[in-house]
Scaffold this motif. Sequence first.
Motif, PDB file in Angstrom:
ATOM      1  N   ASP A 218      43.919  47.768  41.862  1.00  0.00           N
ATOM      2  CA  ASP A 218      43.769  46.342  41.574  1.00  0.00           C
ATOM      3  C   ASP A 218      42.690  46.148  40.514  1.00  0.00           C
ATOM      4  OD1 ASP A 218      44.443  43.678  41.853  1.00  0.00           O
ATOM      5  OD2 ASP A 218      42.944  43.312  43.417  1.00  0.00           O
ATOM      6  N   HIS A 220      40.517  42.691  38.602  1.00  0.00           N
ATOM      7  CA  HIS A 220      40.325  41.251  38.419  1.00  0.00           C
ATOM      8  C   HIS A 220      39.271  41.017  37.349  1.00  0.00           C
ATOM      9  CE1 HIS A 220      42.540  39.277  41.778  1.00  0.00           C
ATOM     10  NE2 HIS A 220      42.495  40.516  42.269  1.00  0.00           N
ATOM     11  N   HIS A 252      42.101  44.312  48.282  1.00  0.00           N
ATOM     12  CA  HIS A 252      43.476  44.237  47.752  1.00  0.00           C
ATOM     13  C   HIS A 252      44.056  45.642  47.547  1.00  0.00           C
ATOM     14  CE1 HIS A 252      42.678  39.930  46.037  1.00  0.00           C
ATOM     15  NE2 HIS A 252      42.477  40.046  47.337  1.00  0.00           N
TER      16      HIS A 252
HETATM   17 ZN    ZN Z   1      43.696  41.448  43.662  1.00  0.00          ZN
END
Ligand code: ZN
Length: 366
Positions: A218, A220, A252
């Motif tokens: 993941d 971000h 996540h």
């Molecule tokens: Zn995420």
Amino acid sequence: MNNYFIILASGQSKRFNSNKAKQFIKYKNKALFEHSLDKALSSKLFKKIILVVNDRKQIKKKYPKNVIIIKGGKERSDSSLIALKYIKKFNPINVLIHDAARPNFTIKLLKKLIKTLKTNKASIPVISSKDSIKYKVNNQLFNLNRSNSYLTQTPQAFKFKDIYNLSLNQKNIIQDEATLFINNNLKIKFIDGETLNNKITYKEDINNIKIYFGIGFDVHRLIKNKKLYLGGIKIPFHSGLKGHSDGDVILHSIIDALLGAMRKKDIGTFFPDNKSKFKNIRSPKMLKPIIHILNKKNFYINNLDINLICEQPKVSKYRSKIINSLSNLLNLDKDLINLKGKTVEKLGLIGKEKAIACEVICSISQ
Ligand code: ZN
């Protein structure tokens, strides 16, 4: 050191539903009998190791000189007598007789058995039964008092002379050599067996633990005026992670790794980011239903390894806090979780502290 080790690997495996005799089936990447053989060799406790088999063709590997392979008999007791007769010429003092179907004994147990032979003629490892036992006499069932009942294991250790003479005079089919001492009212020293030293009897015993792996990734973007959450906890930082949720890249990635291992698609399937009800959701809340599936399907996590990829914050500063938090959220021992920090040499968005990424690998079993 006048100890001899006899491995009985000539059984017909009647309860083992397979074309191949079970002692030659692969168990933890080795033939079943090899576990006992390798352990006896590395213990360096034995002058000779006698491997008793019915089918020599199955043995392809070369073993050291002190390993002797001989052909067994029809029943277990025939095979053990053949082996005892074979080693007689070496004038052994102590002999340990072992079923190849018990691959998980320890070298510590071997040492203990040999030590007790200094003052005893027979030393047998036993454990108490976890199950209650019933026995039948003339079609009537009786309860066996569990506290007075023992389950005998192998290796069983004997003074050679005694077990040899008893075996020569044995007429009936016996399950183990301890029986000979018991039938003749001779004293046996019982020592603590090992619960892991169980017998592989059914094919399910070998195939019962499956391991699955899953990976998760993941990333971000970091933005001002947002709180930073990593691994379920708030970390003091100049920016937070942008996202539909709190942007917790660790959680996540863990969710995706767990879903991957369970073969249940991905985080986006469970939490579509066009659904307003998931807006600003905290990631521990997203993890909960995933753990619920894990428990419901009888999976358990073996371990987690996490790479957090960022310049700042420094992982070392928050490692134990994050691992504590993950341990609580996942109901998993802390020592099964590993967290590594990785920088990217100031390259790209992550290097300029404009994003944080994470990757996770997990292993689960059912
Ligand atoms: Zn995420």
